[in-house]
Design a protein around this motif. Structure first.
Motif, PDB file in Angstrom:
ATOM      1  N   ARG A  66       0.852  -1.202   0.000  1.00 53.12           N
ATOM      2  CA  ARG A  66       0.000   0.000   0.000  1.00 53.12           C
ATOM      3  C   ARG A  66       0.878   1.238   0.000  1.00 53.12           C
ATOM      4  O   ARG A  66       1.932   1.266   0.645  1.00 53.12           O
ATOM      5  CB  ARG A  66      -0.899  -0.001   1.229  1.00 53.12           C
ATOM      6  CG  ARG A  66      -1.935  -1.073   1.179  1.00 53.12           C
ATOM      7  CD  ARG A  66      -2.902  -0.948   2.320  1.00 53.12           C
ATOM      8  NE  ARG A  66      -3.964  -1.923   2.106  1.00 53.12           N
ATOM      9  CZ  ARG A  66      -4.649  -2.496   3.058  1.00 53.12           C
ATOM     10  NH1 ARG A  66      -4.416  -2.182   4.320  1.00 53.12           N
ATOM     11  NH2 ARG A  66      -5.585  -3.363   2.773  1.00 53.12           N
ATOM     12  N   PHE A  67       0.404   2.265  -0.706  1.00 51.06           N
ATOM     13  CA  PHE A  67       1.154   3.519  -0.723  1.00 51.06           C
ATOM     14  C   PHE A  67       1.298   4.087   0.678  1.00 51.06           C
ATOM     15  O   PHE A  67       2.334   4.676   1.011  1.00 51.06           O
ATOM     16  CB  PHE A  67       0.490   4.548  -1.642  1.00 51.06           C
ATOM     17  CG  PHE A  67       0.742   4.302  -3.103  1.00 51.06           C
ATOM     18  CD1 PHE A  67       1.872   3.643  -3.549  1.00 51.06           C
ATOM     19  CD2 PHE A  67      -0.157   4.762  -4.043  1.00 51.06           C
ATOM     20  CE1 PHE A  67       2.106   3.429  -4.898  1.00 51.06           C
ATOM     21  CE2 PHE A  67       0.064   4.549  -5.398  1.00 51.06           C
ATOM     22  CZ  PHE A  67       1.190   3.901  -5.824  1.00 51.06           C
ATOM     23  N   THR A  81       1.671   2.413   3.434  1.00 49.62           N
ATOM     24  CA  THR A  81       2.761   1.671   4.071  1.00 49.62           C
ATOM     25  C   THR A  81       4.101   2.116   3.512  1.00 49.62           C
ATOM     26  O   THR A  81       5.061   2.332   4.267  1.00 49.62           O
ATOM     27  CB  THR A  81       2.575   0.159   3.868  1.00 49.62           C
ATOM     28  OG1 THR A  81       1.309  -0.229   4.406  1.00 49.62           O
ATOM     29  CG2 THR A  81       3.683  -0.635   4.532  1.00 49.62           C
ATOM     30  N   LEU A  82       4.181   2.280   2.210  1.00 48.44           N
ATOM     31  CA  LEU A  82       5.417   2.744   1.581  1.00 48.44           C
ATOM     32  C   LEU A  82       5.781   4.134   2.092  1.00 48.44           C
ATOM     33  O   LEU A  82       6.942   4.398   2.413  1.00 48.44           O
ATOM     34  CB  LEU A  82       5.266   2.742   0.060  1.00 48.44           C
ATOM     35  CG  LEU A  82       6.483   3.126  -0.761  1.00 48.44           C
ATOM     36  CD1 LEU A  82       7.672   2.212  -0.456  1.00 48.44           C
ATOM     37  CD2 LEU A  82       6.144   3.093  -2.243  1.00 48.44           C
ATOM     38  N   ALA A  83       4.797   5.006   2.205  1.00 51.28           N
ATOM     39  CA  ALA A  83       5.037   6.358   2.716  1.00 51.28           C
ATOM     40  C   ALA A  83       5.535   6.314   4.161  1.00 51.28           C
ATOM     41  O   ALA A  83       6.467   7.041   4.530  1.00 51.28           O
ATOM     42  CB  ALA A  83       3.773   7.197   2.616  1.00 51.28           C
ATOM     43  N   CYS A 126       9.131   5.160   4.220  1.00 50.81           N
ATOM     44  CA  CYS A 126      10.015   6.250   3.783  1.00 50.81           C
ATOM     45  C   CYS A 126      10.168   7.311   4.869  1.00 50.81           C
ATOM     46  O   CYS A 126      11.266   7.832   5.085  1.00 50.81           O
ATOM     47  CB  CYS A 126       9.488   6.883   2.499  1.00 50.81           C
ATOM     48  SG  CYS A 126       9.661   5.822   1.057  1.00 50.81           S
ATOM     49  N   PRO A 132      11.049   6.317  -2.042  1.00 47.26           N
ATOM     50  CA  PRO A 132      10.604   4.978  -2.457  1.00 47.26           C
ATOM     51  C   PRO A 132      11.643   4.238  -3.295  1.00 47.26           C
ATOM     52  O   PRO A 132      11.801   3.024  -3.158  1.00 47.26           O
ATOM     53  CB  PRO A 132       9.329   5.256  -3.250  1.00 47.26           C
ATOM     54  CG  PRO A 132       8.806   6.532  -2.673  1.00 47.26           C
ATOM     55  CD  PRO A 132      10.037   7.337  -2.328  1.00 47.26           C
TER      56      PRO A 132
END
Length: 82
Positions: A44-45, A47-49, A52, A59
């Motif tokens: 999920r974006f 989670t990625l955010a 980071c 990313p």
């Protein structure tokens, strides 16, 4: 899979454990391990955010594309014991 995950590289650079990262991101250590080991089918974006933000990176520092031919060549070399 042509997407390689480099979370372990960033963890080493930040001198952070998987457990600490999981706690700070808000996911289970098991789910982080699935992502870290390249076994996840999606991320999920959000989670990625969060990854980071905690790791203070972009990313592209966590994910990179590898040509499938390179992956097959590595698999063949591993199978041959090289």
């Amino acid at each position: 899979m042509p997407i390689a995950v480099d979370i372990d590289v960033m963890l080493a650079r930040r001198k952070m454990s998987v457990g600490e990262l999981a706690d700070r991101v808000g996911i289970t250590p098991a789910n982080l391990a699935v992502l870290k080991n390249g076994r996840a089918k999606a991320v999920r974006f959000a989670t990625l955010a969060a990854l980071c933000e905690v790791l203070e990176c972009q990313p592209g520092d966590l994910l990179r594309w590898e040509a499938e031919e390179a992956e097959h060549a590595e698999d063949a070399a591993d199978a041959a014991g090289v």
